[in-house]
Scaffold this motif. Structure first.
Motif, short mmCIF file in Angstrom:
data_model
loop_
_atom_site.label_atom_id
_atom_site.label_comp_id
_atom_site.label_asym_id
_atom_site.label_seq_id
_atom_site.Cartn_x
_atom_site.Cartn_y
_atom_site.Cartn_z
N ALA A 254 2.62 0.61 6.52
CA ALA A 254 2.62 0.83 5.07
C ALA A 254 4.02 0.68 4.50
O ALA A 254 4.99 1.20 5.04
N GLY A 255 4.11 -0.03 3.37
CA GLY A 255 5.40 -0.30 2.76
C GLY A 255 5.89 0.78 1.83
O GLY A 255 7.02 0.71 1.34
N SER A 256 5.06 1.79 1.59
CA SER A 256 5.43 2.85 0.67
C SER A 256 4.66 4.10 1.03
O SER A 256 3.61 4.03 1.69
N VAL A 257 5.17 5.25 0.62
CA VAL A 257 4.50 6.54 0.80
C VAL A 257 4.74 7.34 -0.47
O VAL A 257 5.83 7.28 -1.05
N MET A 258 3.73 8.10 -0.91
CA MET A 258 3.89 8.96 -2.09
C MET A 258 4.00 10.41 -1.66
O MET A 258 3.15 10.91 -0.91
N CYS A 259 5.04 11.10 -2.15
CA CYS A 259 5.17 12.54 -1.89
C CYS A 259 4.36 13.33 -2.92
O CYS A 259 4.17 12.89 -4.05
N SER A 260 3.90 14.49 -2.52
CA SER A 260 2.90 15.23 -3.28
C SER A 260 3.50 16.28 -4.21
O SER A 260 4.69 16.58 -4.17
N TYR A 261 2.63 16.86 -5.05
CA TYR A 261 3.05 17.88 -6.00
C TYR A 261 3.46 19.19 -5.31
O TYR A 261 4.37 19.86 -5.76
N ASN A 262 2.74 19.54 -4.28
CA ASN A 262 2.88 20.88 -3.71
C ASN A 262 4.19 21.07 -2.97
O ASN A 262 4.86 20.12 -2.56
N ALA B 68 0.83 -1.20 0.00
CA ALA B 68 0.00 0.00 0.00
C ALA B 68 0.87 1.25 0.00
O ALA B 68 1.98 1.25 0.55
N THR B 69 0.34 2.31 -0.58
CA THR B 69 1.07 3.58 -0.69
C THR B 69 0.18 4.73 -0.26
O THR B 69 -0.52 5.34 -1.09
N PRO B 70 0.12 5.05 1.03
CA PRO B 70 -0.63 6.24 1.45
C PRO B 70 -0.09 7.49 0.74
O PRO B 70 1.11 7.66 0.58
N LYS B 71 -1.02 8.36 0.32
CA LYS B 71 -0.65 9.55 -0.44
C LYS B 71 -1.63 10.67 -0.07
O LYS B 71 -2.67 10.40 0.53
N HIS B 72 -1.32 11.91 -0.37
CA HIS B 72 -0.13 12.48 -0.98
C HIS B 72 0.56 13.26 0.13
O HIS B 72 0.00 14.23 0.64
N PHE B 73 1.75 12.85 0.51
CA PHE B 73 2.49 13.36 1.66
C PHE B 73 3.17 14.68 1.30
O PHE B 73 4.09 14.66 0.48
N VAL B 74 2.72 15.81 1.84
CA VAL B 74 1.68 16.03 2.83
C VAL B 74 1.09 17.41 2.55
O VAL B 74 1.65 18.19 1.79
N ALA B 75 -0.06 17.74 3.20
CA ALA B 75 -0.74 19.04 3.01
C ALA B 75 -1.07 19.28 1.55
O ALA B 75 -0.74 20.31 0.97
N HIS B 76 -1.76 18.29 0.96
CA HIS B 76 -2.16 18.38 -0.44
C HIS B 76 -3.68 18.21 -0.51
O HIS B 76 -4.19 17.11 -0.33
N SER B 77 -4.39 19.31 -0.72
CA SER B 77 -5.84 19.20 -0.84
C SER B 77 -6.40 20.38 -1.62
O SER B 77 -7.33 21.04 -1.19
#
Length: 827
Positions: A185-193, A141-150
C-alpha cells in the motif's frame, strides 16, 4: 518552494504553485466498493458483503475496477489540470479496521471481525487498486483507520482506545501489516482516536517506529479529516493548533485532511519545528504524485476513458460479487430454491429502496435493481404482490412505496417533468413516470439531456393512503456538507403547501391525518442548483394500515419473501439519529427493530412459507426468524445488481456460497461493553458463548464432503512452513462453490484464541467432481502472541482443521502436528 508554498502542499486541497508549474491537487478520493461521490460509477456490494464472498481474487478484480473508473474520471480532466475532490488518484480505501463489535455502525465498511481474513482481502484489494507496476500505480490505496478504531461514533474525535499489548499485536495490527508488507500500500490513514492516551495521528511509536522502521513502509500517511485538529481541540494532547500540527508532523503524519497544518509556518518561524520536517513529508507526497503521473509525463493509463466507467465487464463483475456475497443462513425443508410458478408476496421496508443497495461511501448507480424489481423480472409481475408493511425502525421514515403513488392516468408512480434550468421556465425537457421518488444524483444528471449542475423537477399525481390514520410525510435531500448553497424542495398535498425548504435542512417532516383511503393530489418540486446529491419522498404510515396492506398481499400468495433489516439511515458514520435501538449511527440493540418483528410475526401467521432476506451492514439477532422462518438469506447491502442476484439465488439460478465474516450473536448482553477494546469475549476467536450463527457459516443448495487430510510433516521445527491439504468433493446434485476454511488450534493458553483462521479458498465444483485443496502455513500463521505483545512460534501439539466452517460447526477433517523449539518473530 517558499515556506508558505510548502505548507500549502501538506493539506488535502494542495494549492497550485504557478511559478513552479505545480497544479493544484485534491488528495481526497473514495473507493470503498466502487469509485465514489463523482457521478455514475459501478456500485459493488458494500465492503462487508465483499468480505462475505471469502474470495480474494474477486476483491482484486473489484479493486482493479475501482481504480480503472477513478483513472477514467481523472483522464477526462487530464494530468496537470485542476482535479476537484473525488477526482484524483489517491483513494482512501480500504477500511480494514476489525469489526470487533456489531453495535458499531461503520462495521459495514470493513472486511469483518477476523484479522487473517481482513488482511488477506486487504492485500488483494490494494493490489487491484494499485496495479502491477509499483513505480507507476493506476491509483494509490490507503488502508484506514490506523489503528484500533471501531466505535463508538459518538465522541469518536476524543475517544481513547485502551488496548493491551497482546490485543494490539494479535488483533488490531495484523491486517495493516499485511496491507503494507504484502500489499505494498502506498498510503495509510491515521485515525481519530487516541491509543492508550496518545492521539493516533501523533503516535510516533506506531507511525514511525512500527509502520516505517519495522514494516518498511515507504509511502505517505494522511490524517482522517480534521484528526490533526482533534489533537488539541478534543484530545487536549497539545494546547493549540500549532503544537498539534507539529506533533503530528514529527510523528509521521505527512498530509493533513483539513487545515490545521496551516499553522506549521508559524511553528517554523518560532523555531519550534525545523523546516526539514516539512521537507521529509513533501518528498513522500511529491514522490506519490510523480509515480501516479498526476504531474504529467506518462501515458501508461491514457487509454482508460469514459467507456470504462460502469462498463459491461464491470456490471458483470458487480453481479458476480453480489451473488458471491449472499449467505444462506437457514433452509429448512429445502424451501429454497423457490419452485417455478409460485405466487409471491414481497414485503418489508428494504424490498424496494435504493439506499439499501448503495450503502455508504458509494458512487451513483446508473441502472440499480432493487429486490422487488429483481423478483418481478425473474418470477413475473403477475406472480409478485408487494406491500411495504413497516418502516425500518420507529420514527425513521422510508420511501413512499409505489403502491401509494398514482399518476392521473392510473399508473403506479408519479409524473415527473424535468426542466433544463434550476427553475420551471419553458417546457420540460423530459416527461416520464417515476415509480418512486428515491434518487441518487450525486454529481450525476437525471437524464443524458440534462446538466448535472442545473435542473428542476416537478412530480405530480396522487397519494393513496393504505388506510385511515396519522401519517408523516418527509423530504430527504442528500446535502453536500461543504456547499455554499443547497437545493430547494417543496411538497404540496391537495394543493396546499405542507413542506418547503430553501436548502437549510436535510430532513423535513409534516404530520397529516387522512380520514380514509381516498386519493389526495400530490405535487413535489426540486430545484437543483448545488452539489446536493439526490432526493427522497418518504413517509411514516400507520402500522395498522401497513400491516393490513401486507395481509392482503400475503393472502393471495403461495409464499412470503420478507426483506427486513437495517439501512444506512440508521447505521453509519456519525449519523444524527436517536431512536429506539440506534444512537449516533451505532446500535444500542442487536434486535430486529420492533415494527419489522411485528411484520414477520404477521407473515408467519398467514400460514404461508416465510423466507427472510436480511439487508444490513452487520449482524442482526434474528432469533425469532431462526425459529419460525423456513429460510433466511443474508444479503448485506448488495450494490447495483443486488436485486438481480437475490432473485437468481431465490430461484436457484445461482447457488448461494457466501460465508459470514462476522459472528451473529443472540444479544448485545453477550458482549463486553461497547467502549471496551478488549478482545476477550468478542469474535469467534474469544467468544465463549453459543452464537446465533457462527463466523464462517453459510449453506448451499448442494453439499460437500472432505477426506484424506495430509500434512507435509508430523513434526515441525519452529520457524518452518507446513503444507496441509485435503480431498474435497461435491457430494450433491447441483454445481456450487465451497469456501474451504483452515483453522488452527494451538496448545492451550489463557491468551490463545479458541480457533484461528489461517487459510481459505473458494472452490467451484460440479456434482460429483473432486479436487485436492492445498494450503501453506507460514511461521506467522502458526504463531501466537503473549501478554507483552511478543509474537512467537511456540512449541507444543497443534491441531489443524480443514472444512466448510469452524471446527464443530461444519463438516471437515483434522490432523495434528508438533512444533519443536521456539522462535520469536519480528513485529
Amino acid at each position: 518552494m517558499t515556506l508558505a508554498e510548502k505548507v500549502s502542499q501538506l493539506q488535502n486541497d494542495a494549492a497550485a504553485i504557478p511559478r513552479l508549474g505545480v497544479p493544484a491537487y485534491e488528495w481526497w478520493n473514495e473507493g470503498l466498493h466502487g469509485h465514489a461521490r463523482d457521478g455514475y460509477a459501478t456500485v459493488f456490494p458494500q465492503a462487508i458483503g465483499l468480505a462475505a464472498s471469502w474470495d480474494a481474487p474477486l476483491l482484486q478484480a473489484v479493486g482493479t475496477a475501482v481504480s480503472t473508473e477513478a483513472r477514467a474520471s481523472f483522464n477526462a480532466i487530464g494530468a496537470g489540470h485542476v482535479h476537484e475532490r473525488y477526482q484524483g488518484l489517491t483513494i482512501w480505501s480500504p477500511n480494514i479496521n476489525i469489526d470487533r463489535d456489531p453495535r458499531w455502525g461503520r462495521g459495514q465498511e470493513t472486511y469483518g471481525e477476523d484479522p487473517f481474513l481482513t488482511g488477506s482481502l486487504a492485500v488483494a484489494f490494494v493490489h487491484g487498486i494499485q496495479g502491477d507496476d509499483a513505480q507507476h500505480p493506476r491509483a494509490i490505496a490507503t488502508p484506514k483507520h490506523f489503528v484500533a478504531h471501531s466505535g463508538p461514533e459518538t465522541g469518536r474525535d476524543s475517544f481513547n482506545a485502551v488496548v493491551s499489548p497482546h490485543d494490539l499485536e494479535d488483533t488490531y495490527l495484523p491486517a495493516f501489516r499485511a496491507a503494507v508488507t504484502a500489499g505494498g500500500a502506498g498510503s495509510v490513514m491515521c485515525s481519530y482516536n487516541a491509543l492508550d492516551g496518545v492521539p493516533m495521528c501523533a503516535n510516533a511509536a506506531l507511525l514511525d517506529t512500527r509502520l516505517r522502521k519495522e514494516w518498511g513502509f515507504k509511502g505517505y500517511v494522511v490524517s482522517d479529516c480534521d484528526a490533526v485538529g482533534d489533537i488539541s481541540a478534543f484530545h487536549h494532547y497539545r494546547p493549540d493548533d500549532g503544537q498539534a500540527a507539529a506533533a503530528a508532523l514529527r510523528a509521521g503524519t505527512d498530509l493533513d485532511c483539513g487545515h490545521t497544518y496551516a499553522s506549521l509556518a508559524a511553528m517554523v518561524g518560532k523555531g519550534e519545528l525545523p523546516e526539514s520536517a516539512l521537507d521529509a513529508a513533501l518528498v513522500r507526497l511529491f514522490s506519490a504524485r510523480y509515480r501516479l503521473g498526476e504531474l504529467g509525463g506518462g501515458d501508461r493509463y491514457a487509454r482508460i476513458g469514459a467507456d470504462d466507467i460502469d462498463s459491461d465487464a464491470h456490471r458483470k463483475l458487480a453481479l458476480q460479487a453480489a451473488q458471491e456475497s449472499l449467505v444462506l443462513l437457514k433452509n429448512a425443508h429445502d424451501t429454497l430454491p423457490l419452485r417455478a410458478g409460485l405466487r409471491l408476496a414481497v414485503v418489508g421496508p428494504d424490498a424496494d429502496t435504493l439506499e439499501t443497495l448503495e450503502a455508504n461511501y458509494h458512487g451513483t448507480a446508473r441502472r440499480p435493481v432493487t429486490a422487488l424489481q429483481g423478483l418481478r423480472a425473474r418470477f413475473g409481475n403477475d406472480h409478485v404482490n408487494y406491500a411495504q408493511g413497516a418502516p425500518v425502525a420507529i420514527g425513521v421514515p422510508v420511501p413512499v412505496p409505489e403502491s401509494a403513488l398514482r399518476t392521473t392516468s392510473g399508473v403506479a408512480g408519479l409524473t415527473g417533468e424535468y426542466y433544463a434550468g434550476a427553475d420551471f421556465h419553458g417546457t420540460p425537457r423530459i416527461t416520464r413516470t417515476d415509480r418512486v421518488i428515491d434518487f441518487d444524483w450525486d454529481r450525476a444528471a437525471p437524464a443524458a439531456s440534462l446538466d448535472a449542475g442545473h435542473y428542476a423537477v416537478r412530480w405530480s399525481g396522487e397519494l393513496l393512503p393504505p388506510g385511515p390514520g396519522d401519517y408523516v410525510l418527509a423530504l430527504h435531500v442528500d446535502r453536500c456538507f461543504d456547499c455554499d448553497a443547497h437545493d430547494a424542495v417543496r411538497l404540496f398535498v391537495d394543493g396546499k403547501p405542507v413542506l418547503a425548504d430553501e436548502g437549510d435542512d436535510k430532513h423535513l417532516q409534516a404530520k397529516l391525518h387522512f380520514a380514509d383511503g381516498e386519493p389526495h393530489a400530490l405535487r413535489m418540486e426540486l430545484l437543483h442548483r448545488s452539489r446536493d446529491g439526490g432526493v427522497r419522498l418518504q413517509w411514516l404510515a400507520p402500522p395498522t394500515a401497513q400491516l393490513a396492506e401486507a395481509d392482503r398481499a400475503m393472502h393471495a400468495a403461495d409464499a412470503v419473501v420478507a426483506f427486513v433489516g437495517l439501512s444506512p439511515d440508521v447505521e453509519g458514520e456519525a449519523l444524527q439519529v436517536e431512536v429506539p435501538g440506534f444512537a449516533g449511527g451505532d446500535r444500542t440493540s442487536l434486535d430486529l427493530p420492533a415494527p419489522q418483528r411485528a411484520l414477520l410475526e404477521r407473515a408467519a401467521a398467514s400460514g404461508k412459507p416465510l423466507v427472510v432476506v436480511l439487508m444490513s451492514g452487520g449482524a442482526v439477532a434474528l432469533d425469532w426468524a431462526k425459529l419460525h422462518a423456513e429460510a433466511i438469506l443474508a444479503a448485506w447491502y448488495p450494490g447495483q445488481a443486488g436485486g438481480t442476484a437475490i432473485a437468481q439465488t431465490l430461484a436457484g439460478d445461482a447457488n448461494p456460497s457466501g460465508r459470514l465474516p462476522v459472528t451473529f450473536y443472540r444479544t448485545a448482553q453477550d458482549l463486553p461493553p461497547f467502549t471496551s477494546y478488549t478482545m476477550q469475549g468478542r469474535t469467534y476467536r474469544y467468544f465463549q458463548g453459543t452464537p446465533l450463527y457462527a463466523f464462517g457459516h453459510g449453506l448451499s443448495y448442494t453439499h460437500f464432503a472432505y477426506a484424506k487430510p495430509t500434512l507435509s510433516a508430523d513434526a515441525l521445527r519452529a520457524g518452518g512452513t507446513l503444507q496441509v491439504s485435503a480431498e474435497l468433493r461435491n457430494a450433491g446434485l447441483r454445481t456450487g462453490d465451497e469456501v474451504v476454511q483452515v483453522y488452527l488450534d494451538a496448545p492451550p493458553s489463557p491468551l490463545v484464541p479458541r480457533h484461528a483462521l489461517v487459510g481459505f479458498q473458494r472452490v467451484h465444483l460440479k456434482p460429483g467432481e473432486s479436487r485436492r485443496v492445498n494450503f501453506i502455513l507460514s511461521a506467522r500463521d502458526v504463531s501466537s502472541v503473549d501478554a507483552a505483545g511478543v509474537r512467537a512460534v511456540e512449541p507444543g501439539r497443534y491441531r489443524v482443521f480443514i472444512g466448510g466452517g469452524q471446527p464443530g460447526e461444519a463438516a471437515g477433517v483434522a490432523s495434528t502436528f508438533t512444533i519443536n523449539g521456539k522462535e520469536v518473530l519480528a513485529p
